[in-house]
Write an enzyme that holds these catalytic residues in place. Structure first.
Site, PDB file in Angstrom:
ATOM      1  N   ALA A  73       0.840  -1.203   0.000  1.00 17.80           N
ATOM      2  CA  ALA A  73       0.000   0.000   0.000  1.00 17.80           C
ATOM      3  C   ALA A  73       0.872   1.248   0.000  1.00 17.80           C
ATOM      4  O   ALA A  73       1.731   1.417   0.862  1.00 17.80           O
ATOM      5  CB  ALA A  73      -0.902  -0.004   1.234  1.00 17.80           C
ATOM      6  N   TYR A 140       8.625  10.890  -3.891  1.00 16.81           N
ATOM      7  CA  TYR A 140       8.198   9.490  -3.838  1.00 16.81           C
ATOM      8  C   TYR A 140       9.379   8.599  -3.407  1.00 16.81           C
ATOM      9  O   TYR A 140       9.264   7.822  -2.453  1.00 16.81           O
ATOM     10  CB  TYR A 140       7.662   9.068  -5.210  1.00 16.81           C
ATOM     11  CG  TYR A 140       7.499   7.581  -5.360  1.00 16.81           C
ATOM     12  CD1 TYR A 140       6.547   6.892  -4.625  1.00 16.81           C
ATOM     13  CD2 TYR A 140       8.331   6.861  -6.226  1.00 16.81           C
ATOM     14  CE1 TYR A 140       6.418   5.510  -4.763  1.00 16.81           C
ATOM     15  CE2 TYR A 140       8.205   5.498  -6.370  1.00 16.81           C
ATOM     16  CZ  TYR A 140       7.250   4.822  -5.627  1.00 16.81           C
ATOM     17  OH  TYR A 140       7.137   3.463  -5.749  1.00 16.81           O
ATOM     18  N   ARG A 218      14.969   1.734 -19.728  1.00 18.56           N
ATOM     19  CA  ARG A 218      14.476   1.222 -18.444  1.00 18.56           C
ATOM     20  C   ARG A 218      14.541  -0.290 -18.433  1.00 18.56           C
ATOM     21  O   ARG A 218      14.549  -0.940 -19.477  1.00 18.56           O
ATOM     22  CB  ARG A 218      13.009   1.652 -18.228  1.00 18.56           C
ATOM     23  CG  ARG A 218      12.816   3.151 -18.053  1.00 18.56           C
ATOM     24  CD  ARG A 218      13.372   3.636 -16.725  1.00 18.56           C
ATOM     25  NE  ARG A 218      13.193   5.069 -16.526  1.00 18.56           N
ATOM     26  CZ  ARG A 218      14.051   6.011 -16.962  1.00 18.56           C
ATOM     27  NH1 ARG A 218      15.115   5.669 -17.642  1.00 18.56           N
ATOM     28  NH2 ARG A 218      13.817   7.280 -16.711  1.00 18.56           N
TER      29      ARG A 218
HETATM   30  N1  UDP Z   1       7.689   7.707 -21.153  1.00 21.66           N
HETATM   31  C1  UDP Z   1       7.426   8.302 -22.382  1.00 21.66           C
HETATM   32  N2  UDP Z   1       6.131   8.645 -22.682  1.00 21.66           N
HETATM   33  C2  UDP Z   1       5.100   8.415 -21.822  1.00 21.66           C
HETATM   34  C3  UDP Z   1       5.371   7.793 -20.570  1.00 21.66           C
HETATM   35  C4  UDP Z   1       6.684   7.451 -20.270  1.00 21.66           C
HETATM   36  O1  UDP Z   1       8.332   8.538 -23.189  1.00 21.66           O
HETATM   37  O2  UDP Z   1       3.965   8.769 -22.155  1.00 21.66           O
HETATM   38  C5  UDP Z   1       9.083   7.335 -20.826  1.00 21.66           C
HETATM   39  C6  UDP Z   1       9.606   7.951 -19.542  1.00 21.66           C
HETATM   40  O3  UDP Z   1      10.164   9.214 -19.782  1.00 21.66           O
HETATM   41  C7  UDP Z   1      10.651   6.916 -19.121  1.00 21.66           C
HETATM   42  C8  UDP Z   1      10.070   5.602 -19.624  1.00 21.66           C
HETATM   43  O4  UDP Z   1       9.101   5.942 -20.612  1.00 21.66           O
HETATM   44  O5  UDP Z   1      11.880   7.140 -19.773  1.00 21.66           O
HETATM   45  C9  UDP Z   1       9.367   4.803 -18.529  1.00 21.66           C
HETATM   46  O6  UDP Z   1       8.475   5.659 -17.856  1.00 21.66           O
HETATM   47  P1  UDP Z   1       7.420   5.136 -16.798  1.00 21.66           P
HETATM   48  O7  UDP Z   1       6.604   6.302 -16.349  1.00 21.66           O
HETATM   49  O8  UDP Z   1       6.698   3.966 -17.357  1.00 21.66           O
HETATM   50  O9  UDP Z   1       8.304   4.569 -15.598  1.00 21.66           O
HETATM   51  P2  UDP Z   1       9.474   5.277 -14.727  1.00 21.66           P
HETATM   52  O10 UDP Z   1      10.767   4.820 -15.365  1.00 21.66           O
HETATM   53  O11 UDP Z   1       9.273   6.734 -14.773  1.00 21.66           O
HETATM   54  O12 UDP Z   1       9.286   4.676 -13.380  1.00 21.66           O
END
Ligand code: UDP
Length: 322
Positions: A73, A140, A218
């Site tokens: 949670a 966060y 990622r």
């Molecule tokens: N990302 C993107 N377009 C989107 C959402 C995410 O290009 O609409 C990119 C974001 O900048 C990151 C990767 O996708 O490099 C993964 O983002 P996500 O939010 O899924 O996870 P995070 O790595 O931020 O936890």
């Protein structure tokens, strides 16, 4: 051995998959969720469901012979954590502290906590081991790191066997259990929304990163591999110790590679447009999960990107047809 387990946040994405796998492994599972972001119908039918605040319910019920708690949670929107930090210090840190106090007072002996790669911030090197410096770049990550510190103190002082699992990018689904955030910020579900026609195009946040194709990289880990790691963590947790493990598949994929995989899987052209970088996004986040391999015997098995996307896509389609 069958355990009596409390799963906080068990109506959310990762929590619901873990709870389902625990139920199917024969454990006695009580899901606690306030449904602020979770969904009651994401709770496995053979789990007991208690709606409410994780700490309050733990205080009330943990005395009832629970062997352990899996604590999912949390508030988990990075952007919101920057604009409304109180919600994160309150909802994540204070709730977790009260949960730890309830565990202490009831003598609950085992804890598995959902931590995050965001505790590391912008990494100095890649892949990231657990010994990397923890310098979160957002609230966060800071709240998750604060909870990790609190867990270390409580485990030492009160003999709790604790494990923090630092997730990288969780993806995929487990049958009818998957990702369904009301406010969706994650790449794969957003790209799949384009394939279903719910979104016109996907924005690529930055194409000038120092990576091969210029988009950010990622480490996408399948939610079922992640759930397996929780069961191993429960088994290997040692009294009075707090262990920390990074969980990723060990392979990085770029935003463009993810979009390509979604195009292959869905057969949809998925229009994309380059947009500015998202504030605070590091260029590369890849886990070293060596420690989880050595100490837990964990090995991610669902590492193929097309397979991860296919599971997410099957889930997305089944929800739309439901
Ligand atoms: N990302 C993107 N377009 C989107 C959402 C995410 O290009 O609409 C990119 C974001 O900048 C990151 C990767 O996708 O490099 C993964 O983002 P996500 O939010 O899924 O996870 P995070 O790595 O931020 O936890």
């Amino acid at each position: 051995k069958t355990l009596k387990l409390m799963v906080t946040g068990g109506a959310g994405y990762v929590g619901s998959v873990c709870a389902a796998r625990l139920v199917e492994a024969g454990h006695d599972v009580t899901v606690v969720d306030d449904l602020s972001t979770g969904h009651a119908d994401a709770v496995h039918p053979d789990a007991t469901f208690v709606e409410g605040d994780a700490a309050e319910v733990a205080r009330r019920l943990l005395g009832d012979g629970f062997d352990g708690v899996l604590h999912f949670a949390a508030k988990s929107l990075v952007g919101e954590s920057m604009t409304d930090p109180a919600k994160y210090w309150e909802g994540n840190v204070l709730t977790s502290l009260r949960l730890l106090e309830a565990m202490r007072d009831h003598g609950t002996k085992r804890l598995v906590f959902s931590s995050t790669a965001a505790t590391y911030g912008e990494p100095e090197s890649s892949p990231i081991p657990e010994t990397a410096p923890t310098q979160p770049t957002n609230t966060y990550g800071a709240t998750k790191l604060a909870i990790d510190h609190a867990i270390t103190s409580f485990s030492r002082a009160h003999g709790i066997a604790a494990v923090s699992l630092r997730y990288f990018n969780v993806a995929g689904a487990y049958g009818s259990f998957g990702e369904r955030h009301t406010t969706e910020t994650h790449l794969i579900p957003l790209v799949l929304q384009v394939a279903t026609g719910d979104r016109e195009r996907i924005q690529i946040f930055g194409d000038d990163y120092p990576t091969a194709d210029g988009t950010a990289i990622r480490d996408y880990i399948h939610v079922v591999d992640l759930a397996d790691a929780h069961q191993l963590a429960l088994r290997h947790a040692a009294e009075g110790e707090h262990r920390i493990y990074n969980l990723g598949s060990g392979t990085g994929f770029s935003v463009l590679e993810v979009i390509e995989a979604c195009r292959r899987t869905t057969g949809h052209e998925i229009p994309a447009a380059v947009a500015p970088r998202r504030a605070g996004d590091p260029s590369v986040l890849v886990a070293s999960s060596e420690r989880a391999g050595d100490e837990l015997g964990w090995k991610p098995e669902r590492t193929d990107l097309d397979g991860i996307v296919a599971d997410a896509w099957a889930f997305t389609r089944s929800r739309r047809n439901a």
